[in-house]
Enzyme design. Structure first.
Site, PDB file in Angstrom:
ATOM      1  N   LYS A   1     -39.761 -45.666  54.797  1.00 12.98           N
ATOM      2  CA  LYS A   1     -38.680 -44.983  54.077  1.00 12.98           C
ATOM      3  C   LYS A   1     -37.451 -45.893  54.020  1.00 12.98           C
ATOM      4  O   LYS A   1     -37.109 -46.550  55.007  1.00 12.98           O
ATOM      5  CB  LYS A   1     -38.345 -43.671  54.792  1.00 12.98           C
TER       6      LYS A   1
ATOM      7  N   SER B   1     -36.146 -35.158  51.971  1.00 12.65           N
ATOM      8  CA  SER B   1     -35.730 -36.362  51.292  1.00 12.65           C
ATOM      9  C   SER B   1     -36.794 -37.457  51.260  1.00 12.65           C
ATOM     10  O   SER B   1     -36.740 -38.345  50.415  1.00 12.65           O
ATOM     11  CB  SER B   1     -34.473 -36.929  51.949  1.00 12.65           C
TER      12      SER B   1
ATOM     13  N   SER C   1     -37.026 -33.411  56.395  1.00 12.59           N
ATOM     14  CA  SER C   1     -37.388 -34.437  55.404  1.00 12.59           C
ATOM     15  C   SER C   1     -38.701 -35.157  55.649  1.00 12.59           C
ATOM     16  O   SER C   1     -39.143 -35.928  54.805  1.00 12.59           O
ATOM     17  CB  SER C   1     -36.275 -35.465  55.292  1.00 12.59           C
TER      18      SER C   1
HETATM   19  N1  GLN Z   1     -33.278 -31.188  52.795  1.00 14.78           N
HETATM   20  C1  GLN Z   1     -32.410 -31.283  53.941  1.00 14.78           C
HETATM   21  C2  GLN Z   1     -31.053 -31.755  53.508  1.00 14.78           C
HETATM   22  O1  GLN Z   1     -30.856 -31.898  52.371  1.00 14.78           O
HETATM   23  C3  GLN Z   1     -33.032 -32.173  54.969  1.00 14.78           C
HETATM   24  C4  GLN Z   1     -32.700 -33.586  54.840  1.00 14.78           C
HETATM   25  C5  GLN Z   1     -33.333 -34.444  55.875  1.00 14.78           C
HETATM   26  O2  GLN Z   1     -34.104 -33.987  56.724  1.00 14.78           O
HETATM   27  N2  GLN Z   1     -32.960 -35.700  55.838  1.00 14.78           N
HETATM   28  O3  GLN Z   1     -30.187 -31.995  54.296  1.00 14.78           O
END
Ligand code: GLN
Length: 500
Positions: free
Chosen positions: A79, A154, A178
């Site tokens: 990532k 994400s 994410s």
């Molecule tokens: N979707 C969540 C957010 O927007 C989680 C993001 C993440 O785990 N990096 O914060």
């Protein structure tokens, strides 16, 4: 040779050890797969030009009789939130376009030392803010199950790369879901380790008290093998736990071989088994519970009354920490610098750079976080959210007194369509309703595929959570459940239709 891309990392590892196949062949098969399908999927932001040379070096070391770890020669996607000294690291943001860090993040360094071969960097929502990968400055990633749908976020790039057979393994980061929510909607396995279990050194910070790096894979054993490589104490991260961890791969193998779950108490969290979820997700979840019962597990219903406030507390704590972490992108130290026409003061250059370099979701959260931390509002917002966080931690403690693991669906729905929620922040935020509590409490969580939803034929995910430091329990019980689900549903990834 393209068949090599279908094999789990554990099988590739055996073939490599027996010299039935070389790392160069394995890596080339995956690079070919990326060349063939990534134009459609867009899982990668950058493909490494050093992968074949790294593979050749592992092959040479093996030829010389070097003692190699189990994943030596196996390719991995990373990532783009993780620093890599030989590839750009953008975190999905314009503000870091082309930035090549001077060092590797610890999980990356450990993978290289173990002989894993980085294939490239994967797409993500900007600074890991989002649940669909649509907030990437570099365009969306598409779900290999249906190219018109999101791969979650994400870490949609890592999940899509693994689901599309472009990589057997990937690294993700999970601040509120994410790793697990993309796992749920792409039919992959993803683990958020115990907070402090994997070093955050070199992971571009979103919210430091919530972020964890973890593995993405197609099987529970593969996730465990990667977790064994990246985990463990790191003096460069002051929140890294000093614990000696057991082998998660051993735990996964033990679980896969277990024929009974007698004595295991599975806690179904009442507040996460909600009427608001997609019907097919709830159906598959209850079928999975039946499989666990048939294997001898005891189901106990537990209540976590404060989980209801988890999303609200998270969206105060996360923006607060993010606004502080993102202050360093000031046009002076990193990446982009935009000078206003005719020049300007340092403040004007900074403002112009952040105006152009950050996307709308990042700006929204920086503004929210700055407000929540401002004098006069700090106690009302940030202070209250931290109190709610404590209540959620107590809910977990009470629930784990009654159950060995807690379970829920890993996401409330299957993959939604690209464009469907991107202009509705609240709808986007609610995708993480089942995953956020684990981040707030620091406990480990795993998502694994639990079959396709009958109404749309798309993957659904099962979530397991364990007490802090009990990650091995996730791998043991997860591997048993994976075997039971496999007997029922077959290998679902073989049916991903978009890229057959
Ligand atoms: N979707 C969540 C957010 O927007 C989680 C993001 C993440 O785990 N990096 O914060």
């Amino acid at each position: 040779m393209t068949e090599l891309t279908r094999l789990p990392a554990a099988e590739l590892s055996d073939l490599l050890a027996e010299r039935e196949v070389s790392s160069v062949e394995v890596v080339r098969a995956h690079l070919d797969r990326i060349a063939a399908v990534d134009g459609a999927v867009h899982a990668f932001l950058h493909v490494s030009d050093a992968a074949l040379a790294a593979a050749a070096a592992v092959d040479a070391a093996r030829g010389d009789g070097a003692a190699l770890g189990p994943l030596a020669g196996v390719p991995v996607a990373i990532k783009d939130v993780l620093c890599t000294h030989d590839m750009p690291s953008t975190a999905g943001s314009r503000i870091l376009e082309g930035w090549v860090p001077p060092y590797d993040a610890t999980p990356v360094a450990r993978m290289r030392a173990a002989g894993l071969v980085p294939l490239g960097k994967t797409n993500m929502d900007e600074f890991a803010m989002g649940s669909s990968t649509e907030h990437s400055a570099y365009g969306p990633t598409r779900n290999p199950w249906d190219l018109d749908r999101i791969p979650g976020g994400s870490g949609g790039g890592s999940a899509a790369a693994v689901a599309a057979l472009e990589a057997p393994l990937a690294l993700g980061s999970d601040t509120g879901g994410s790793i697990r929510q993309p796992g749920a909607v792409t039919g992959t396995v993803g683990v958020k380790p115990t907070y402090g279990g994997v070093s955050r050194y070199g992971a571009i910070a979103l919210a430091s008290s919530l972020d964890q790096v973890g593995p993405v894979a197609r099987t529970v054993l593969d996730a465990a093998l990667l977790h064994d490589v990246i985990g463990g104490h790191d003096p460069k991260d002051s929140t890294s736990l000093p614990d000696a961890w057991p082998s998660f791969a051993d735990a996964a193998r033990e679980g896969a071989g277990a024929d009974s779950l007698r004595g295991v108490r599975i806690g179904v969290v009442r507040e996460l088994d909600s009427a608001g979820f997609q019907a097919g997700v709830t159906q598959r979840f209850h079928e999975a519970l039946e499989l666990l019962v048939a294997a001898g597990a005891e189901i106990v219903e537990v209540s976590a009354p404060h989980f209801e406030y988890a999303v609200a507390a998270y969206y105060v704590i996360l923006p607060a920490e993010a606004s502080s972490n993102l202050a360093k992108f000031d046009s002076v130290r990193f990446g982009l610098r935009v000078t206003p026409p005719g020049g300007g003061t340092v403040e004007q250059v900074m403002a112009a750079t952040r105006e152009l370099g950050f996307g709308p979701e990042v700006k929204r959260r920086v503004i929210l976080g700055t407000y929540a931390l401002s004098a006069g509002y700090y106690d009302a917002y940030y202070g209250s959210a931290q109190q709610v966080r404590t209540l959620i931690q107590r809910d977990f403690a009470a629930a784990f007194a009654q159950a060995d693991v807690l379970v829920s669906p890993a996401a409330p729905t299957t993959a939604f369509r690209i464009g469907e929620k991107v202009d509705d922040p609240l709808a986007m935020y609610l995708n993480d309703v089942t995953t956020i509590p684990a981040n707030l409490a620091g406990v480990p969580g795993m998502a694994l595929p639990m079959g396709l939803a009958p109404e749309d034929g798309l993957p659904t995910g099962f979530q397991l959570m364990a007490p802090a430091r009990e990650d091995a329990r996730l791998y043991r019980i997860g591997a048993t459940l994976e075997r039971l689900l496999g007997e029922r549903h077959g290998a679902i990834l073989d049916r991903a239709p978009a890229l057959a």
